[in-house]
Design a protein around this motif. Structure first.
Motif, PDB file in Angstrom:
ATOM      1  N   ALA A  72       0.851  -1.192   0.000  1.00 19.74           N
ATOM      2  CA  ALA A  72       0.000   0.000   0.000  1.00 19.74           C
ATOM      3  C   ALA A  72       0.883   1.238   0.000  1.00 19.74           C
ATOM      4  CB  ALA A  72      -0.908   0.001   1.231  1.00 19.74           C
ATOM      5  N   PRO A  73       0.451   2.279  -0.709  1.00 22.64           N
ATOM      6  CA  PRO A  73       1.219   3.520  -0.671  1.00 22.64           C
ATOM      7  C   PRO A  73       1.057   4.190   0.696  1.00 22.64           C
ATOM      8  CG  PRO A  73      -0.777   3.808  -1.951  1.00 22.64           C
ATOM      9  CD  PRO A  73      -0.706   2.362  -1.568  1.00 22.64           C
ATOM     10  N   GLN A  74       2.094   4.859   1.119  1.00 24.59           N
ATOM     11  CA  GLN A  74       2.034   5.561   2.404  1.00 24.59           C
ATOM     12  C   GLN A  74       2.671   6.935   2.235  1.00 24.59           C
ATOM     13  OE1 GLN A  74       3.287   3.431   5.901  1.00 24.59           O
ATOM     14  NE2 GLN A  74       3.973   5.282   6.878  1.00 24.59           N
ATOM     15  N   ASP A  75       2.008   7.914   2.783  1.00 20.76           N
ATOM     16  CA  ASP A  75       2.513   9.283   2.734  1.00 20.76           C
ATOM     17  C   ASP A  75       2.357   9.858   4.129  1.00 20.76           C
ATOM     18  OD1 ASP A  75       3.124  11.929   2.312  1.00 20.76           O
ATOM     19  OD2 ASP A  75       1.757  12.184   0.616  1.00 20.76           O
ATOM     20  N   ASP A  76       3.466  10.110   4.805  1.00 16.53           N
ATOM     21  CA  ASP A  76       3.394  10.643   6.173  1.00 16.53           C
ATOM     22  C   ASP A  76       3.489  12.167   6.204  1.00 16.53           C
ATOM     23  OD1 ASP A  76       6.046  11.180   5.716  1.00 16.53           O
ATOM     24  OD2 ASP A  76       6.821   9.890   7.290  1.00 16.53           O
ATOM     25  N   GLY A  77       3.359  12.807   5.024  1.00 19.36           N
ATOM     26  CA  GLY A  77       3.439  14.258   4.957  1.00 19.36           C
ATOM     27  C   GLY A  77       4.829  14.754   4.606  1.00 19.36           C
ATOM     28  N   LYS A  78       5.828  13.940   4.835  1.00 21.37           N
ATOM     29  CA  LYS A  78       7.214  14.307   4.516  1.00 21.37           C
ATOM     30  C   LYS A  78       7.757  13.446   3.389  1.00 21.37           C
ATOM     31  CE  LYS A  78       8.108  15.375   9.348  1.00 21.37           C
ATOM     32  NZ  LYS A  78       8.810  14.929  10.538  1.00 21.37           N
ATOM     33  N   GLU A  79       7.523  12.158   3.509  1.00 22.41           N
ATOM     34  CA  GLU A  79       8.052  11.210   2.535  1.00 22.41           C
ATOM     35  C   GLU A  79       6.938  10.300   2.050  1.00 22.41           C
ATOM     36  OE1 GLU A  79      11.469   9.025   3.870  1.00 22.41           O
ATOM     37  OE2 GLU A  79      12.166  10.683   5.096  1.00 22.41           O
ATOM     38  N   GLN A  80       7.097   9.843   0.823  1.00 21.99           N
ATOM     39  CA  GLN A  80       6.180   8.859   0.278  1.00 21.99           C
ATOM     40  C   GLN A  80       6.907   7.532   0.179  1.00 21.99           C
ATOM     41  OE1 GLN A  80       4.859  10.413  -3.459  1.00 21.99           O
ATOM     42  NE2 GLN A  80       3.262  11.654  -2.512  1.00 21.99           N
TER      43      GLN A  80
END
Length: 93
Positions: A72-80
């Motif tokens: 699953a794609p994940q984006d923590d606001g800083k890095e993808q």
């Protein structure tokens, strides 16, 4: 991850579990299967193979190859990035 938590080992374990679930033995004049001898606390009166309680590292993926292969794609606001079975296992443990 390495050792018993390597992906190829988990896949081999899933294959072994499937083979064991399909095993039959002749005893007391009849075929005996896993359903006849397994611990199935949620369906004790008429257990199916899926009801048998299994203690295994593969249980974190519901003993399912498809779930082990999920990403699953994940984006923590800083890095993808992409999360996979490693992340799922760490989260569960």
């Amino acid at each position: 991850f390495s050792g018993v938590l390597a992906r190829d080992v988990l896949l081999a374990l899933l294959e072994l579990q499937d083979e064991l679930a399909a095993t039959t033995a002749w005893a007391a004049g009849r075929n005996v299967t896993l359903q006849d001898v397994c611990y199935a606390p949620l369906n004790p009166s008429a257990p199916g193979v899926g009801d048998c309680a299994i203690s295994s590292a593969t249980q974190y993926f519901q003993n399912n190859r498809t779930r082990l292969a999920l990403t699953a794609p994940q984006d923590d606001g800083k890095e993808q990035g992409t999360v996979d079975w490693h992340d799922h296992l760490i989260y569960c443990v």
